[in-house]
Design a protein around this motif. Structure first.
Motif, mmCIF file in Angstrom:
data_model
loop_
_atom_site.group_PDB
_atom_site.id
_atom_site.type_symbol
_atom_site.label_atom_id
_atom_site.label_comp_id
_atom_site.label_asym_id
_atom_site.label_seq_id
_atom_site.Cartn_x
_atom_site.Cartn_y
_atom_site.Cartn_z
ATOM 1 N N TYR A 12 9.858 5.261 5.849
ATOM 2 C CA TYR A 12 9.071 5.299 4.618
ATOM 3 C C TYR A 12 10.020 5.346 3.427
ATOM 4 N N HIS A 15 7.829 4.044 -2.215
ATOM 5 C CA HIS A 15 6.592 3.301 -2.434
ATOM 6 C C HIS A 15 5.514 3.632 -1.413
ATOM 7 N N SER A 16 5.854 4.392 -0.393
ATOM 8 C CA SER A 16 4.872 4.753 0.633
ATOM 9 C C SER A 16 3.797 5.650 0.033
ATOM 10 N N THR A 17 2.586 5.525 0.549
ATOM 11 C CA THR A 17 1.469 6.327 0.069
ATOM 12 C C THR A 17 1.092 7.390 1.102
ATOM 13 N N LYS A 248 5.740 7.109 -10.041
ATOM 14 C CA LYS A 248 4.946 6.859 -8.851
ATOM 15 C C LYS A 248 3.464 6.965 -9.195
ATOM 16 N N GLN A 252 1.344 7.577 -4.135
ATOM 17 C CA GLN A 252 2.742 7.617 -3.702
ATOM 18 C C GLN A 252 3.335 9.016 -3.871
ATOM 19 N N ASP A 276 11.035 11.211 -1.229
ATOM 20 C CA ASP A 276 10.701 9.841 -0.822
ATOM 21 C C ASP A 276 10.468 9.731 0.682
#
Length: 318
Positions: A12, A15-17, A248, A252, A276
Motif C-alpha cells: 500500500y 494513495h491507498s484508501t 490526502k 486516504q 502511508d
C-alpha cells in the motif's frame, strides 16, 4: 541501537484508501471504539469499519452532532465523552464496562491542533491533556474490556511530532506557550504512549501502534486562522486549496489507522510508528518530510511518560 522502524513492503502507499486496506477482511462480530469517529478522518474510519462488518462505538464530545453525522451509517453507536475532562472519561468507561462487551479495535483518533493557549482540569495545557492524557486515562480505564480479546490499540499521532520532543521541565507550557510546539509535544506523547503500552500489553496479546495519517484538510484545522493558512500556502484568499495534490482525501487519510487496527501484515508486531500504510523509517536529521524521530520511540522516555501520566490522571491499569 537496532530498531523495528523499517518498511515491510505492505503493498500500500499514500494513495491507498481505507476500503483498499480492508479488502477481503471480514470484521463481523468485532467491536471497535473510535474516539472522534464522527468527523474528518474519524468519520471515514467509522464508515470503513462498519462497511467491513464491525460494530463501532463512537465516544463524542458533541453527541448530538455525532448522531446526526452517523445517522446514515449502520452499525455505529454514540456515547458522550470529553477527553479534556477526566470525570467524563471515567463515566464513559464505567458505562461501557457495564455493558459487558469486549473491545477488539481501539482507535484513539480524536484530537485538537494548534489551539490558542487553553487550560483544562487542574491547569493542564489543553493539547497535551486532550490528545494524550485523556486517551491515556481512557485506555487504562477500558483495559478490562481491551485485554481479554487481545485488542489492537491505535494512537493517531502526526508528523508534527517532529516539532517537539517531551518538555520534561514544563509539559504544560506554563513558560512561553507556542501552539505548534505544544501540538508537537502532544503528538510525540501519542507515539511514546503506544511504545510503552505495547511493552506492557504484549504478554496479554494486546499490541499498540502509532501513526501519521498524512496531511488532510479536515475540521482539525478549525483553530488555525484563515490568514495563517494563506501564509502557509494551504489556501488562497477565497479559501480554495492551492495544491490539492499535496493533501490526502479523508478516505486516504483514514487508511493508515484502519490498516494499523486490522491488517494481518502486522500480526506479532507492535510498538512501531506507521505512515502511508507501512512502518515508517527513522527520521533523518534536518528532514521533516517523513519518518519518526528517535525521541518519540525511546523506550526510556516512553516509560517516563507513562509514569508521569499515571501520576497526573490517577489511573494505571498495570
Amino acid at each position: 541501537m537496532s530498531t523495528a522502524q523499517h518498511k515491510i513492503g505492505s503493498g500500500y502507499d499514500a494513495h491507498s484508501t481505507a476500503d483498499d486496506v480492508l479488502a477481503g477482511i471480514d470484521l463481523s462480530g468485532k467491536l471497535a471504539v473510535v474516539t472522534g469517529g464522527y468527523s474528518g478522518l474519524g468519520l471515514e474510519t467509522t464508515r470503513a469499519l462498519t462497511k467491513a462488518g464491525a460494530r463501532v462505538v463512537v465516544p463524542a464530545r458533541r453527541p448530538d452532532t455525532a448522531r446526526e453525522a452517523l445517522a446514515v451509517i449502520d452499525g455505529a453507536e454514540v456515547d458522550t465523552l470529553d477527553l479534556g475532562d477526566l470525570d467524563s472519561v471515567r463515566a464513559f468507561a464505567e458505562r461501557f464496562l457495564a455493558s459487558g462487551r469486549t473491545i477488539d479495535l481501539m482507535i484513539d483518533n480524536a484530537g485538537i491542533m494548534a489551539c490558542p493557549e487553553t487550560r483544562v482540569g487542574p491547569g493542564w495545557e489543553a493539547q497535551f491533556a486532550t490528545n494524550h492524557l485523556g486517551h491515556f486515562a481512557l485506555v487504562n480505564r477500558l483495559w478490562p474490556a481491551i485485554a481479554p480479546g487481545g485488542a489492537r490499540v491505535v494512537s493517531v499521532s502526526s508528523r508534527a511530532h517532529h516539532f517537539s520532543g517531551m518538555r520534561w521541565d514544563d509539559v504544560h507550557w506554563r513558560q512561553g506557550y507556542d501552539k505548534w510546539e505544544a501540538y508537537g509535544q502532544a503528538k510525540t506523547a501519542n507515539v511514546l504512549f503506544a511504545v510503552h503500552l505495547d511493552r506492557l500489553g504484549a504478554d496479554q496479546g494486546v499490541r499498540a501502534f502509532s501513526l501519521h495519517p498524512g496531511g488532510i484538510h479536515t475540521p482539525l484545522q478549525r483553530h488555525i486562522p484563515k490568514e495563517e493558512m494563506i501564509e502557509r500556502g494551504w489556501i488562497d484568499e477565497d479559501g480554495t486549496l492551492l495544491n490539492p495534490g499535496s493533501f490526502k482525501t479523508p478516505e486516504q487519510g483514514a487508511a493508515t489507522q484502519v490498516w494499523a487496527a486490522t491488517s494481518p501484515q502486522l500480526d506479532g508486531m507492535g510498538g512501531v510508528y506507521l505512515e502511508d500504510c507501512d512502518i515508517a523509517e527513522p527520521a533523518v536529521d534536518g528532514d521533516v518530510s517523513g519518518g519518526v524521530k528517535a525521541w518519540a520511540t525511546d523506550p526510556e522516555q516512553a516509560a517516563r511518560l507513562w509514569e508521569l501520566s499515571a501520576e497526573l490522571t490517577g489511573v494505571n491499569a498495570f
